[in-house]
Design a protein around this motif. Structure first.
Motif, mmCIF file in Angstrom:
data_model
loop_
_atom_site.group_PDB
_atom_site.id
_atom_site.type_symbol
_atom_site.label_atom_id
_atom_site.label_comp_id
_atom_site.label_asym_id
_atom_site.label_seq_id
_atom_site.Cartn_x
_atom_site.Cartn_y
_atom_site.Cartn_z
ATOM 1 N N TYR A 1 1.653 2.912 -10.228
ATOM 2 C CA TYR A 1 1.004 1.723 -9.659
ATOM 3 C C TYR A 1 0.215 2.072 -8.389
ATOM 4 O O TYR A 1 -0.059 1.211 -7.563
ATOM 5 N N TYR A 2 -0.140 3.352 -8.266
ATOM 6 C CA TYR A 2 -0.944 3.800 -7.120
ATOM 7 C C TYR A 2 -2.389 4.061 -7.537
ATOM 8 O O TYR A 2 -2.662 4.429 -8.681
ATOM 9 N N THR A 3 -3.287 3.899 -6.597
ATOM 10 C CA THR A 3 -4.690 4.245 -6.818
ATOM 11 C C THR A 3 -4.850 5.750 -6.593
ATOM 12 O O THR A 3 -3.901 6.432 -6.182
ATOM 13 N N LYS A 4 -6.055 6.256 -6.817
ATOM 14 C CA LYS A 4 -6.310 7.693 -6.646
ATOM 15 C C LYS A 4 -6.087 8.156 -5.209
ATOM 16 O O LYS A 4 -5.698 9.294 -4.961
ATOM 17 N N ASP A 5 -6.335 7.262 -4.233
ATOM 18 C CA ASP A 5 -6.121 7.634 -2.826
ATOM 19 C C ASP A 5 -4.723 7.232 -2.341
ATOM 20 O O ASP A 5 -4.492 7.048 -1.149
ATOM 21 N N ARG A 6 -3.784 7.092 -3.300
ATOM 22 C CA ARG A 6 -2.364 6.872 -3.030
ATOM 23 C C ARG A 6 -2.072 5.556 -2.316
ATOM 24 O O ARG A 6 -1.132 5.429 -1.537
ATOM 25 N N LYS A 7 -2.871 4.542 -2.600
ATOM 26 C CA LYS A 7 -2.583 3.190 -2.117
ATOM 27 C C LYS A 7 -2.052 2.361 -3.279
ATOM 28 O O LYS A 7 -2.370 2.623 -4.432
ATOM 29 N N ILE A 8 -1.233 1.367 -2.962
ATOM 30 C CA ILE A 8 -0.644 0.542 -4.021
ATOM 31 C C ILE A 8 -1.704 -0.358 -4.635
ATOM 32 O O ILE A 8 -2.425 -1.069 -3.933
ATOM 33 N N ASP A 9 -1.793 -0.298 -5.968
ATOM 34 C CA ASP A 9 -2.654 -1.214 -6.720
ATOM 35 C C ASP A 9 -1.827 -2.475 -6.967
ATOM 36 O O ASP A 9 -0.858 -2.465 -7.730
ATOM 37 N N GLU A 10 -2.188 -3.561 -6.302
ATOM 38 C CA GLU A 10 -1.375 -4.780 -6.327
ATOM 39 C C GLU A 10 -1.202 -5.352 -7.733
ATOM 40 O O GLU A 10 -0.133 -5.852 -8.088
ATOM 41 N N LEU A 11 -2.267 -5.288 -8.551
ATOM 42 C CA LEU A 11 -2.164 -5.812 -9.927
ATOM 43 C C LEU A 11 -1.191 -4.974 -10.759
ATOM 44 O O LEU A 11 -0.371 -5.509 -11.514
#
Length: 691
Positions: free
Chosen positions: A312-322
């Motif tokens: 559930y992380y984006t490529k830059d290691r941030k949480i993708d809320e959806l």
């Protein structure tokens, strides 16, 4: 007279029905379709309750279908009522053989031979009992003596061939298998058994036509298909890997069309992992199993593995809320399953749910505590979960008193689990490596809750206990630094912070705490940079002291091994006697293992010419070609041994794990997890053991 004739005719019809039933069960057994034989056998055993021969063949099928323990129980139950019945004894002996109880099977087989020496089933049983006891020569002599009594010469030759194979007379074995196939070209066992052993010898091309014929004769049996798929994939060198995989996948689909059962789907899922197909193919089979057989153990395993892989992380290691919302839904779906096959899976899911919700402002403290109270009914993957996760989350939420209660309960639960685990020998290795760090972890959390509540005296006592318990990667020294800084014990605070930096060996350490202490002492930060240079020297000295002092208090002998190298040669632990040995346990899928490999290669090069030091590695349960490809691609040449079944005797739960074996053959140091300064710190341990 008419009544007598009618009665006679009815009995004759029953007898004929029984004979037909018996032949059906036997035919399924000889075709290796044990699953069907067990299903139909159970029906016939109920229909003809007085026919002990039908009961016997039902039990044989049941034992070979993977239910050996149940087969033993049922056979023992039947034998209580029919203690001297030859067929029940025959069933009981076969069940014992399949349940790896040869010492119980052999006396029964002796008794049956004494009672009915001409019966070919009893002759084969006796020889199989000897085979299970590994008395191959004796079994061959017995069969030679009784060969003339055997009506089915193909079955006789098939067993003889296996005995020669077990004696390592492989060419003779395969020659006899060929004779058996000539006598009866439709004998599934003669074809399958020869194909199985040819596959083991990597002679896939020779195995392929035999196994193809076995599949034609017995198309519904997974074990036969599995060996055929191996030969199909490995035995056609002129075809590309993509073509061979496509053929295997096509045959798997054909197999599932004729026999779609939960067990076969489970088996196919495992087989897909073996040949490393594209994820899409494996997912298709898994999806079918989840839809058709959702309440099975394998469906639960697939679900938990998918949750483990969910990102559930984006490529830059941030949480993708959806994706986070989707993940939480999946976690709840698992929790709401009507039944569980593995309670630890539930504990793992609850732990992950609590972790992801700890910062979620939409989840109130009351709701979070409600979930936490449900979660503690299930054990997590390690001895501290879910309590450690709950307590840490409650600290973040500012609920310090509640966090303290969960941490104290977790510590008590840890001690209970530890006491229970110590009773089981299989847990010994895990406990040796993880008991201290796990206990320190829960003590740290408890100490932090007390520190946050300004219960300084009690916090110090708990944190010092943690420091005494484990020094390896222990966060406790930072907490002690904060405690002593708060209570204005600056010398103790400084020493604790330096210990923390030495142990944790951080990529980018934050020296602000030391800077604050320096300023309190000096009145300004002038000269701090020079002070810091000296701290770093002290830090390295302290780190060496910690590494070297971390010897196992109760050093255990290295469990002996004789493993294969990548080029197929044998490598024995006996060859390492009198040396200091570094044994790194790794796998290509383990990213921390791979990350530390460059320095491991340097370590191997450094000691490759040394007579008193050896550096070796053991790969954990991977395919030979996978390891070779990795080693070639990375240009590593350190020794790699194939683990085989070594880790069933010596369980390893953390990767990488490195053992440092002293000259007396005892594991003096155990290092688990990634080593940032591998070359330096491994060197320190080696030099210490060379003294």
């Amino acid at each position: 007279m008419l009544i007598f004739l009618a009665f006679f005719a009815a009995n004759a019809q029953t007898l004929k029905s029984e004979q037909i039933a018996l032949k059906k069960i036997q035919a399924l057994y000889f075709a290796r379709d044990f699953e069907s034989g067990a299903e139909i056998g159970e029906q016939f055993a109920k229909k003809f309750p007085d026919n002990t021969e039908i009961k016997a063949w039902f039990i044989l099928n049941m034992a070979r279908a993977g239910n050996a323990k149940e087969a033993v129980k049922l056979a023992e139950k039947f034998s209580e009522k029919n203690k001297e019945n030859a067929w029940i004894l025959f069933a009981l002996a076969n069940a014992y053989i399949r349940n790896a109880q040869p010492d119980k099977a052999f006396p029964i087989s002796e008794k049956l031979i004494a009672l009915t020496p001409e019966n070919e089933e009893f002759i084969l049983l006796y020889a199989n009992a000897l085979l299970t006891k590994k008395e191959y020569t004796r079994a061959l002599e017995f069969l030679d003596k009784n060969a003339s009594k055997m009506f089915d010469q193909a079955r006789l030759m098939t067993l003889i061939a296996e005995l020669f194979y077990r004696q390592n007379e492989k060419e003779k074995s395969f020659s006899i298998y060929a004779q058996a196939q000539k006598i009866n070209p439709k004998d599934v066992n003669a074809l399958y058994s020869a194909g199985l052993f040819l596959n083991r010898e990597k002679r896939f091309t020779e195995a392929l036509p035999l196994l193809k014929r076995a599949v034609e004769l017995s198309p519904k049996v997974f074990q036969v298909r599995e060996q055929y798929w191996d030969a199909l994939f490995q035995g056609q060198p002129k075809k590309s890997e993509q073509q061979r995989k496509a053929e295997v996948i096509a045959d798997i689909n054909a197999f599932l069309k004729i026999r779609l059962t939960s067990k076969n789907l489970e088996n196919v899922v495992y087989y897909f992992r073996k040949i490393e197909p594209v994820d899409r193919q494996k997912s298709v089979v898994e999806d079918v199993l989840l839809v058709k057989f959702p309440q099975t153990a394998e469906a639960e395993r697939i679900s938990i593995n998918r949750l483990r892989r969910f990102n559930y992380y984006t490529k830059d290691r941030k949480i993708d809320e959806l994706k986070k919302v989707e993940y939480v839904k999946k976690l709840w779906t698992f929790i709401n399953r009507p039944q569980y096959f593995n309670q630890k899976h539930v504990g793992e899911v609850y732990t992950n749910l609590l972790h992801i919700l700890q910062d979620d402002k939409k989840v109130s403290d009351t709701e979070y505590l409600k979930i936490a109270k449900r979660a503690i009914n299930y054990d997590g993957l390690n001895f501290t979960d879910p309590y450690s996760t709950i307590s840490s989350a409650l600290i973040k939420r500012g609920l310090f008193a509640e966090a303290e209660k969960f941490a104290e309960a977790g510590l008590k639960k840890f001690d209970v689990k530890l006491s229970e685990a110590k009773k089981d020998e299989q847990n010994k290795t895990y406990l040796d490596f993880s008991e201290k760090t796990d206990r320190a972890k829960i003590l740290n959390i408890l100490g932090e809750t007390l520190l946050k509540q300004k219960k300084y005296e009690k916090a110090e006592k708990v944190l010092l206990e943690s420091a005494e318990t484990s020094k390896e990667y222990n966060y406790v020294f930072k907490l002690l630094g904060e405690l002593y800084e708060t209570t204005n014990e600056l010398e103790k605070a400084e020493d604790s912070y330096i210990s923390y930096f030495a142990i944790m060996n951080l990529e980018k350490p934050n020296y602000d705490n030391l800077k604050n202490i320096y300023q309190k002492r000096k009145g300004s930060t002038d000269g701090f940079e020079n002070y810091l240079l000296n701290v770093k020297k002290i830090e390295k000295t302290k780190r060496r002291e910690i590494v070297v002092s971390g010897r196992n208090k109760e050093a255990k002998d290295l469990v002996a091994f004789n493993l294969k190298t990548l080029d197929g040669k044998s490598f024995s632990s006996n060859d390492l006697k009198g040396k200091v040995v570094v044994i790194n346990i790794w796998a290509t899928w383990c990213s921390p293992c791979v990350k530390e490999m460059p320095e491991l290669q340097q370590l191997y090069k450094k000691y490759s010419g040394a007579k008193d030091v050896a550096v070796i590695t053991i790969d954990s349960l991977e395919e030979l070609e996978t390891i070779k490809k990795f080693m070639t691609g990375k240009k590593y040449d350190f020794p790699v041994l194939l683990s085989g079944d070594y880790f069933s005797a010596v369980p390893v739960n953390i990767f990488p794990t490195t053992w440092f074996v002293d000259k007396q053959g005892k594991i003096a140091y155990t290092k688990t997890g990634y080593s940032k300064n591998l070359l330096e710190e491994f060197d320190w341990r080696i030099e210490e053991l060379k003294k």
